[in-house]
Design a protein around this motif. Structure first.
Motif, PDB file in Angstrom:
ATOM      1  N   ASN A 284       0.850  -1.174   0.000  1.00 16.94           N
ATOM      2  CA  ASN A 284       0.000   0.000   0.000  1.00 16.94           C
ATOM      3  C   ASN A 284       0.897   1.239   0.000  1.00 16.94           C
ATOM      4  N   GLU A 285       0.278   2.416   0.010  1.00 17.92           N
ATOM      5  CA  GLU A 285       1.061   3.648  -0.130  1.00 17.92           C
ATOM      6  C   GLU A 285       2.078   3.822   0.998  1.00 17.92           C
ATOM      7  N   ALA A 286       1.664   3.574   2.242  1.00 12.09           N
ATOM      8  CA  ALA A 286       2.575   3.738   3.370  1.00 12.09           C
ATOM      9  C   ALA A 286       3.729   2.746   3.294  1.00 12.09           C
ATOM     10  N   GLU A 287       3.431   1.521   2.901  1.00 11.35           N
ATOM     11  CA  GLU A 287       4.478   0.501   2.781  1.00 11.35           C
ATOM     12  C   GLU A 287       5.443   0.843   1.659  1.00 11.35           C
ATOM     13  N   ALA A 288       4.919   1.362   0.546  1.00 11.47           N
ATOM     14  CA  ALA A 288       5.787   1.737  -0.575  1.00 11.47           C
ATOM     15  C   ALA A 288       6.730   2.865  -0.173  1.00 11.47           C
ATOM     16  N   ARG A 289       6.227   3.813   0.596  1.00  7.68           N
ATOM     17  CA  ARG A 289       7.089   4.902   1.067  1.00  7.68           C
ATOM     18  C   ARG A 289       8.180   4.367   1.984  1.00  7.68           C
TER      19      ARG A 289
ATOM     20  N   THR B 153      -1.304   0.314  -3.853  1.00  7.70           N
ATOM     21  CA  THR B 153      -2.683   0.723  -3.585  1.00  7.70           C
ATOM     22  C   THR B 153      -2.679   2.043  -2.824  1.00  7.70           C
ATOM     23  N   LEU B 154      -3.659   2.897  -3.165  1.00 11.12           N
ATOM     24  CA  LEU B 154      -3.697   4.258  -2.640  1.00 11.12           C
ATOM     25  C   LEU B 154      -4.969   4.563  -1.864  1.00 11.12           C
ATOM     26  N   GLY B 155      -5.665   3.532  -1.384  1.00 14.78           N
ATOM     27  CA  GLY B 155      -6.899   3.764  -0.654  1.00 14.78           C
ATOM     28  C   GLY B 155      -7.942   4.427  -1.534  1.00 14.78           C
ATOM     29  N   ALA B 156      -8.488   5.550  -1.063  1.00 10.43           N
ATOM     30  CA  ALA B 156      -9.546   6.243  -1.796  1.00 10.43           C
ATOM     31  C   ALA B 156      -9.074   6.817  -3.125  1.00 10.43           C
ATOM     32  N   GLU B 157      -7.753   6.860  -3.339  1.00 11.43           N
ATOM     33  CA  GLU B 157      -7.208   7.397  -4.590  1.00 11.43           C
ATOM     34  C   GLU B 157      -6.985   6.324  -5.652  1.00 11.43           C
ATOM     35  N   GLY B 158      -7.282   5.060  -5.345  1.00  8.70           N
ATOM     36  CA  GLY B 158      -7.156   4.019  -6.361  1.00  8.70           C
ATOM     37  C   GLY B 158      -5.872   3.223  -6.247  1.00  8.70           C
TER      38      GLY B 158
END
Length: 295
Positions: free
Chosen positions: A194-199, A224-229
């Motif tokens: 997800n986005e946090a893991e990718a960062r 994955t970006l949650g509400a952003e797709g």
């Protein structure tokens, strides 16, 4: 490593999910009304169930305790169309996850992994040549099952199979060590943070930059970006698709559903349009967040 299995082999946790839908903020020292549901869970098992419902032949490899909860979870997998390759661990309790869901759908999770920590290399069948292994990151983030995760990955690649892996969760991942995780998963074909893991994995604040950085290490990276797709990165290409509209009830298991939807299309058409794979994943995620529980 045990005998080969057809289709997809998913390796990960199988657990009882206790989903607590809070009607307001927690009230320390007092009471708060809540709707409480108990159902099958575990990140790896969730992916396997969704894949089976989408028509993908799938075997789930994991462990349960020698208790009624474990027997029930294995029966639930079989009823969903999953082939269980699940070992019962004498003297151990089946894993339990308590998910506290706030009114806006966000959740906090309390995990007792129980028998899942006993996973051993011999518990995991190797996919048949041309098959696929999906490894839930939780199998790597604890010293006990780590050997099974590494052995499963090596055996799958030696058999000519593709491998996907998700990082699981930022807290355990940070404790495990980013560089260690990147080395352990270097043979993966597809990574699904997800986005946090990718960062965390890349040090990039921008999710697109993080996806590109991961695509420099792996053939395909999907963030994955949650509400952003979600983002798909491969080579020099980057594809974004927006999330599907959904009324958020519970975000538990949304990432697992996304993984299954994406894999079901990507495995059927590995050289196909990434848009179709992303759309399938986002559709599954939207369906899950609109109801309580991960399945």
């Amino acid at each position: 490593m045990s005998a080969t299995a057809p289709g997809v082999v998913v390796v990960g946790d199988l657990a009882t999910d206790v989903v607590v839908l809070l009607e307001g903020d927690p009230a320390p020292g007092s009471d708060r009304p809540a709707a409480i549901r108990t159902r099958g869970g575990g990140a790896g098992a969730n992916v396997a169930v969704h894949l089976a419902r989408l028509g993908t032949p799938v075997t789930f490899a994991g462990c349960v305790g020698d208790d009624a909860a474990g027997a029930g979870l294995v029966a639930e997998l079989a009823a969903a169309g999953v082939t269980p390759a699940v070992r019962t661990v004498a003297g151990a309790g089946t894993g339990t996850i308590v998910s506290l869901v706030e009114p806006d759908g966000q959740r906090s999770m309390l995990a007792d992994r129980g028998a899942n920590l006993a996973l051993a290399p011999a518990d995991v069948p190797t996919p048949a040549p041309g098959g696929h292994l999906h490894l839930s990151g939780y199998a790597l983030l604890d010293p006990a099952p780590r050997a099974a995760g590494l052995a499963a990955t090596a055996a799958a690649r030696a058999a000519g199979c593709t491998v996907s892996v998700d990082p699981a969760s930022t807290g355990p991942l940070a404790g495990y060590g980013v560089e260690r995780w990147l080395v352990d998963t270097a043979a993966a074909t597809l990574v699904l943070p997800n986005e946090a893991e990718a960062r965390l994995l890349t040090g990039c604040a921008d999710p697109a930059a993080a996806a590109r950085a991961l695509a420099a290490r792996y053939p395909v990276a999907v963030v994955t970006l949650g509400a952003e797709g979600a983002l798909w990165a491969a080579g020099d290409g980057l594809v974004h698709r927006p999330a599907h509209p959904a009324a958020v009830v519970d975000t538990t298991g949304a990432g697992d559903a996304f993984t299954a939807g994406l894999l079901s299309v990507w495995l059927a058409h590995p050289d196909g349009d990434p848009v179709a794979a992303l759309e399938a994943g986002l559709a599954e995620a939207a369906a899950v967040i609109g109801r309580p529980g991960a399945r």
